[in-house]
Scaffold this motif. Structure first.
Motif, PDB file in Angstrom:
ATOM      1  N   LEU A 130     -19.005  -3.093  -5.459  1.00 34.01           N
ATOM      2  CA  LEU A 130     -17.654  -1.878  -4.728  1.00 34.01           C
ATOM      3  C   LEU A 130     -18.031  -0.464  -6.008  1.00 34.01           C
ATOM      4  N   THR A 142     -12.335   3.603  -9.908  1.00 38.28           N
ATOM      5  CA  THR A 142     -12.704   2.869  -8.567  1.00 38.28           C
ATOM      6  C   THR A 142     -12.620   3.958  -7.376  1.00 38.28           C
ATOM      7  N   ASP A 143     -12.466   3.464  -6.379  1.00 37.63           N
ATOM      8  CA  ASP A 143     -12.510   3.670  -4.864  1.00 37.63           C
ATOM      9  C   ASP A 143     -11.194   4.418  -4.601  1.00 37.63           C
ATOM     10  N   ASP A 144     -10.442   3.480  -4.842  1.00 41.31           N
ATOM     11  CA  ASP A 144      -8.436   3.882  -4.805  1.00 41.31           C
ATOM     12  C   ASP A 144      -7.769   4.114  -6.225  1.00 41.31           C
ATOM     13  N   ILE A 160      -9.364  -3.119 -10.840  1.00 38.35           N
ATOM     14  CA  ILE A 160     -10.158  -4.305  -9.755  1.00 38.35           C
ATOM     15  C   ILE A 160      -9.958  -5.453 -11.289  1.00 38.35           C
ATOM     16  N   THR A 203     -10.181  -6.930  -5.155  1.00 36.31           N
ATOM     17  CA  THR A 203     -11.211  -5.898  -4.533  1.00 36.31           C
ATOM     18  C   THR A 203     -11.576  -6.381  -2.396  1.00 36.31           C
ATOM     19  N   ARG A 216      -8.615  -5.373  -1.576  1.00 32.76           N
ATOM     20  CA  ARG A 216      -7.981  -4.297  -0.752  1.00 32.76           C
ATOM     21  C   ARG A 216      -8.358  -2.880   0.096  1.00 32.76           C
ATOM     22  N   LEU A 217      -9.948  -3.235  -0.662  1.00 34.22           N
ATOM     23  CA  LEU A 217     -11.044  -2.020  -0.822  1.00 34.22           C
ATOM     24  C   LEU A 217     -11.409  -2.710   0.975  1.00 34.22           C
ATOM     25  N   GLN A 218     -11.940  -3.546   0.492  1.00 35.04           N
ATOM     26  CA  GLN A 218     -12.962  -3.868   2.090  1.00 35.04           C
ATOM     27  C   GLN A 218     -12.287  -3.383   3.761  1.00 35.04           C
ATOM     28  N   GLU A 266      -9.532  -1.614   3.480  1.00 32.65           N
ATOM     29  CA  GLU A 266      -9.624   0.388   3.465  1.00 32.65           C
ATOM     30  C   GLU A 266     -10.548   0.584   4.237  1.00 32.65           C
ATOM     31  N   CYS A 267     -11.666   0.649   3.462  1.00 30.45           N
ATOM     32  CA  CYS A 267     -13.174   0.458   4.220  1.00 30.45           C
ATOM     33  C   CYS A 267     -13.349   0.232   5.842  1.00 30.45           C
TER      34      CYS A 267
END
Ligand SMILES: Cc1cc2nc3c(=O)[nH]c(=O)nc-3n(C[C@H](O)[C@H](O)[C@H](O)COP(=O)(O)OP(=O)(O)OC[C@H]3O[C@@H](n4cnc5c(N)ncnc54)[C@H](O)[C@@H]3O)c2cc1C
Ligand code: FES
Lengths: 102, 381
Positions: free
Chosen positions: B234, B319-321, B325, B372, B374-376, B378-379
């Motif tokens: 992350l 964090t990215d968004d 987390i 996490t 959701r971030l994957q 998103e990627c």
């Protein structure tokens, strides 16, 4: 050393009004120094604790020396230089919001 | 801050890596369950959002595009009064939580119109739990104790959902309350390695090794390299914020003004905070500070005569968004990552809801959307 001493000697002596009393100070010296030399007492009261405060660091960092100078509250007396005919008062408690606007 | 240099056992029930507000909130909460907890922290030279923040418990501007985040923030807000009281009792330090709400000032008709439609949409999305109401300039002036609003202020809004604390008092109170409950704290212990063996983790710093069956990584900007050691990839980026603080003046306004102004109980006014991306640079910049000062004076013109005493910048871990987390490692069960952008707002929730997740494997529904995964996703898209 002696050159430094001489440079201090050439400063003019000027009157300064402190709490309504006239005292003499050297033009250009810190206001806090002039007050300490003549009235080695407190210069203000903390708005948080109400306790008496006086200059501490003499270099503008600790904010212990706050005074009202020429009508403007919360001035650091250690970094304010003496000028002709200043009026200086103890800073007692917090200033009002509109104080500086007059 | 006080540290320990004991030579006795370095085995605990839970190790927390990072002694910012996130680490301490979790640590304090865990102690109420009677387990032994140690916080391993870095040094005073590390980046610390906890020591440089604005102290808002923000709810009404959270999660417009992510209602679960709004609900998370609101739940924390509702848990705040009891946490604040407890910290006060156990530390003797009053964090000065105030939950009266906050004011928004709109500059110009367009901003006001935007706010009206923003509130309508927010209400549609979040339902009855949401609150923010439009107020006229006169009503705002009244609410703010007739401080005098600038010419460009045309109106604004009020939300009762928000609150504020004195951030440094809260942090030092939390720290003391944690120690008073038997928590252990070790400073200058920068964790380099996390190794798992036989249902236990061994956590290594340059000088020592600590062990526990559970490890929580709450290391702010130091989180990503530690998370990768437990198999979690992350990002946590630094988002700089700058703040100015004025001289102490009489107490003039009782409500924080969103995104700009707040008066501390001791009389100083905080102006801030900005939001910038400038890498790991945590210096102030004249341009940004000038902008803050102008914005403040435009809203409350009398501030023109109030002196600025101090300015600083600090880095928010983002964090990215931008959402929190809460993730346990699948590869290394028993190891957790917690990271968030508003660690003051969420402090009460962290103290009350995370212990059950960490100790009993029961993840509250409120926390479910913030893994996490959701971030994957998103990627991938
Ligand atoms: C200007 C500004 C204004 C803000 N305003 C608000 C606000 O109004 N409301 C709000 O809710 N939030 C606000 N925030 C955000 C809030 O301050 C942060 O969310 C919060 O402080 C994050 O806490 P943390 O514990 O995650 O990180 P930090 O406070 O950064 O602490 C991280 C800790 O981890 C330690 N560490 C790092 N790596 C390691 C390692 N390898 N080993 C051991 N220890 C390690 C560091 O030494 C540090 O002590 C603001 C932030 C800023 C900068
Ligand atoms: S004596 Fe320290 S600021 Fe003046």
């Amino acid at each position: 050393m002696s050159a430094q001493r001489e440079s201090i000697e050439i400063f003019r002596t000027v009157p300064l009004c402190f709490q309504g009393d006239m005292i003499t100070a050297k033009e250009g010296e810190p206001v806090a120094a002039a007050i300490l030399a003549t009235h080695p007492d407190f210069t203000g009261k903390s708005p948080v604790s109400g306790r008496r405060r006086s200059p501490y660091c003499m270099m503008g960092l600790c904010f212990e020396c706050l005074m009202e100078i020429d009508g403007i509250p919360n001035q650091r007396a250690c970094v304010a230089s003496v000028r002709m005919n200043m009026t200086v008062r103890k800073q007692i408690g917090t200033r009002s919001f509109s104080a500086g606007s007059k | 801050m006080r540290g320990e240099s004991d030579t006795c056992s370095r085995t605990f029930d839970v190790l927390i890596i990072g002694g910012g507000v996130v680490g301490f909130s979790i640590g304090y909460g865990l102690l109420q369950r009677g387990v032994s907890v140690a916080i391993l922290d870095g040094t005073d030279r590390d980046f610390s959002a906890t020591r440089g923040n604005f102290g808002m418990v923000s709810v009404s501007n959270k999660g417009f595009n992510n209602i679960p985040y709004f609900r998370l923030s609101l739940a924390s807000r509702n848990l705040w009064p009891s946490l604040a009281d407890e910290v006060h009792d156990r530390s003797g330090i009053n964090p000065h939580f105030e939950g009266r709400g906050k004011v928004y000032l709109s500059m110009g008709e367009q901003e006001l119109a935007d706010r009206v439609s923003h509130i309508q949409e927010f209400l549609l999305r979040a339902g009855d739990e949401y609150h923010q109401e439009i107020l006229s300039k006169d009503d705002l002036d009244h609410l703010l104790g007739h401080v005098g609003l600038g010419d460009r202020v045309v109106g604004g809004a009020f939300s009762r959902l928000d609150g504020s604390v004195e951030p440094l008092q809260f942090y030092s109170g939390l720290f003391r309350a944690y120690l008073s409950q038997g928590g252990h704290y070790f400073s200058s212990q920068i964790v380099r390695k996390i190794v798992s063996k036989n249902a236990s983790f061994s956590v290594q710093t340059p000088s020592d090794t600590f062990s526990a069956p559970k490890v929580v990584i709450a290391s702010g900007l130091g989180t990503p390299p530690l998370a990768s050691q437990i198999g979690l990839r992350l990002n946590v980026r630094p988002e700089r914020g700058q703040i100015m603080v004025t001289e102490r003046i009489e107490r003039v306004f009782n409500y924080p003004i969103s995104g700009f102004l707040r008066q501390n109980v001791e009389g100083t006014i905080m102006i801030g905070s900005s939001s910038e991306y400038n890498g790991f640079d945590d210096h102030t910049s004249v341009g940004v500070l000038t902008g803050l000062a102008k914005g403040a004076v435009e809203r409350l013109p009398l501030l023109r005569f109030v002196q600025i005493n101090r300015c600083w910048a600090a880095l928010r871990p983002r964090t990215d968004d931008g959402y929190p987390i809460y993730q346990e490692s699948q590869q290394r069960p028993g190891a957790f990552v917690v990271s968030c952008h508003s660690g003051i707002t969420l402090a009460a929730l962290h103290a009350r809801l995370l212990p059950r997740w960490i100790l009993d494997d029961v993840k509250d529904n409120l926390l479910q959307p913030f893994g996490t995964g959701r971030l994957q996703d998103e990627c991938a898209t």
